[in-house]
Design a protein around this motif. Structure first.
Motif, PDB file in Angstrom:
ATOM      1  N   SER A  26       2.904  16.448  10.552  1.00 44.60           N
ATOM      2  CA  SER A  26       1.798  17.348  10.237  1.00 44.60           C
ATOM      3  C   SER A  26       1.860  18.438  11.310  1.00 44.60           C
ATOM      4  CB  SER A  26       0.458  16.605  10.261  1.00 44.60           C
ATOM      5  OG  SER A  26      -0.009  16.461  11.573  1.00 44.60           O
ATOM      6  N   TRP A  64       2.113   4.948   1.102  1.00 44.96           N
ATOM      7  CA  TRP A  64       2.257   5.484   2.454  1.00 44.96           C
ATOM      8  C   TRP A  64       0.975   6.181   2.894  1.00 44.96           C
ATOM      9  CZ3 TRP A  64       2.027  10.625   3.860  1.00 44.96           C
ATOM     10  CH2 TRP A  64       2.061  11.567   2.816  1.00 44.96           C
ATOM     11  N   GLN A  65       0.254   6.834   1.945  1.00 42.04           N
ATOM     12  CA  GLN A  65      -0.985   7.525   2.301  1.00 42.04           C
ATOM     13  C   GLN A  65      -2.054   6.533   2.752  1.00 42.04           C
ATOM     14  OE1 GLN A  65       0.637   7.899  -0.721  1.00 42.04           O
ATOM     15  NE2 GLN A  65       0.355   9.973  -1.521  1.00 42.04           N
ATOM     16  N   ASP A  66      -2.201   5.428   2.005  1.00 37.15           N
ATOM     17  CA  ASP A  66      -3.214   4.429   2.370  1.00 37.15           C
ATOM     18  C   ASP A  66      -2.890   3.765   3.704  1.00 37.15           C
ATOM     19  OD1 ASP A  66      -4.705   4.951   0.083  1.00 37.15           O
ATOM     20  OD2 ASP A  66      -3.806   3.305  -1.061  1.00 37.15           O
ATOM     21  N   SER A  67      -1.613   3.499   3.939  1.00 37.66           N
ATOM     22  CA  SER A  67      -1.259   2.854   5.203  1.00 37.66           C
ATOM     23  C   SER A  67      -1.496   3.792   6.395  1.00 37.66           C
ATOM     24  CB  SER A  67       0.177   2.341   5.179  1.00 37.66           C
ATOM     25  OG  SER A  67       1.094   3.353   4.925  1.00 37.66           O
ATOM     26  N   VAL A  68      -1.142   5.062   6.263  1.00 39.31           N
ATOM     27  CA  VAL A  68      -1.372   6.023   7.351  1.00 39.31           C
ATOM     28  C   VAL A  68      -2.872   6.199   7.597  1.00 39.31           C
ATOM     29  CG1 VAL A  68      -1.116   8.451   8.027  1.00 39.31           C
ATOM     30  CG2 VAL A  68       0.845   7.197   7.083  1.00 39.31           C
ATOM     31  N   LYS A  69      -3.639   6.289   6.517  1.00 37.39           N
ATOM     32  CA  LYS A  69      -5.098   6.416   6.652  1.00 37.39           C
ATOM     33  C   LYS A  69      -5.676   5.207   7.398  1.00 37.39           C
ATOM     34  CE  LYS A  69      -9.285   6.746   3.831  1.00 37.39           C
ATOM     35  NZ  LYS A  69      -9.800   6.785   2.456  1.00 37.39           N
ATOM     36  N   SER A  70      -5.218   3.994   7.048  1.00 35.36           N
ATOM     37  CA  SER A  70      -5.719   2.785   7.705  1.00 35.36           C
ATOM     38  C   SER A  70      -5.342   2.729   9.175  1.00 35.36           C
ATOM     39  CB  SER A  70      -5.190   1.547   6.982  1.00 35.36           C
ATOM     40  OG  SER A  70      -5.729   1.493   5.688  1.00 35.36           O
ATOM     41  N   TRP A 124       0.859  -1.190   0.000  1.00 35.03           N
ATOM     42  CA  TRP A 124       0.000   0.000   0.000  1.00 35.03           C
ATOM     43  C   TRP A 124       0.887   1.229   0.000  1.00 35.03           C
ATOM     44  CZ3 TRP A 124      -4.236  -0.993   4.277  1.00 35.03           C
ATOM     45  CH2 TRP A 124      -5.122  -1.952   3.819  1.00 35.03           C
ATOM     46  N   ARG A 141      -7.755   0.138  11.320  1.00 38.50           N
ATOM     47  CA  ARG A 141      -7.971  -1.085  10.542  1.00 38.50           C
ATOM     48  C   ARG A 141      -6.737  -1.978  10.505  1.00 38.50           C
ATOM     49  NH1 ARG A 141     -11.037   1.917   5.575  1.00 38.50           N
ATOM     50  NH2 ARG A 141     -12.989   2.254   6.672  1.00 38.50           N
ATOM     51  N   PHE A 164      -5.065   5.410  11.145  1.00 38.44           N
ATOM     52  CA  PHE A 164      -5.985   6.320  11.828  1.00 38.44           C
ATOM     53  C   PHE A 164      -7.410   5.782  11.883  1.00 38.44           C
ATOM     54  CE2 PHE A 164      -2.540   9.345  11.229  1.00 38.44           C
ATOM     55  CZ  PHE A 164      -2.520   9.928  12.483  1.00 38.44           C
ATOM     56  N   LEU A 165      -7.784   4.943  10.910  1.00 36.93           N
ATOM     57  CA  LEU A 165      -9.108   4.327  10.935  1.00 36.93           C
ATOM     58  C   LEU A 165      -9.124   3.047  11.782  1.00 36.93           C
ATOM     59  CD1 LEU A 165     -10.147   4.834   7.191  1.00 36.93           C
ATOM     60  CD2 LEU A 165     -10.996   6.081   9.205  1.00 36.93           C
TER      61      LEU A 165
END
Length: 188
Positions: free
Chosen positions: A59, A35-41, A33, A46, A43-44
């Protein structure tokens, strides 16, 4: 050649995705995945972070190490039978012509030609280079003076995973190795 992860561009820092049993979802193509998808997951909630790059992302409100290996929290049942696709036929046949062993200009060949009622399925299609495909033409295998290196068969997902391990991607991060080759025999 050694380089620090901090110098890598973020696009070159994908995360290896493991199922909840800590096995890769896929070996070929390797389950990665962005890096954006992994960080999003993360925070969700998952996934679980298993390992990180030596790279910090920032950030205005937080800092975190970029994940290099993540594991899903919910198990995804692996597909039992692979889809019949051109790519999976090539992978089953290890990207080699089943007549001469060439790995260039690959296509696929119907053992029983379609003009003679042959079906496009696992048991009738093999990987062939363009030269061998033209040489065999619309003839039956027994009338072509050609032999197969391996008879066609319907592979299992495990067969494709096993073959996929012979074609690693160009980039393998050191943190991935324990999860990619967990079934390799250990040295004494």
């Amino acid at each position: 050649m050694f380089f620090a992860d901090q110098n890598l561009s973020l696009e070159k820092c994908p995360a290896l995705v493991l199922n909840a049993d800590y096995r890769p979802l896929s070996y070929y193509p390797l389950s990665l995945w962005s890096w954006q998808d992994s960080v999003k997951s993360i925070f969700l909630d998952r996934v679980t972070i298993v390992s990180n790059y030596d790279r910090i992302i920032r950030s205005p409100s937080f800092n975190m190490r970029l994940p290099s290996v993540i594991a899903l929290k919910s198990f995804i049942k692996p597909q039992s039978n692979p889809s019949f696709t051109r790519f999976n036929v090539f992978l089953r046949d290890k990207f080699l012509c089943q007549y001469c062993g060439n790995d260039q200009e690959l296509t696929f060949d119907h053992l029983l030609p379609r003009s003679k009622g042959g079906q496009t399925n696992w048991d009738n299609v093999v990987t062939a280079c363009s030269s061998c495909n033209v040489k065999k033409g619309g003839r039956l295998l027994k009338n072509s003076d050609m032999t197969l290196n391996q008879n066609p068969f319907q592979p299992s997902i495990e067969d494709l995973h096993k073959n996929g391990k012979h074609f690693p991607p160009n980039f393998l991060h050191k943190s991935w190795m324990d999860y990619l080759y967990w079934d390799v025999e250990l040295e004494a």
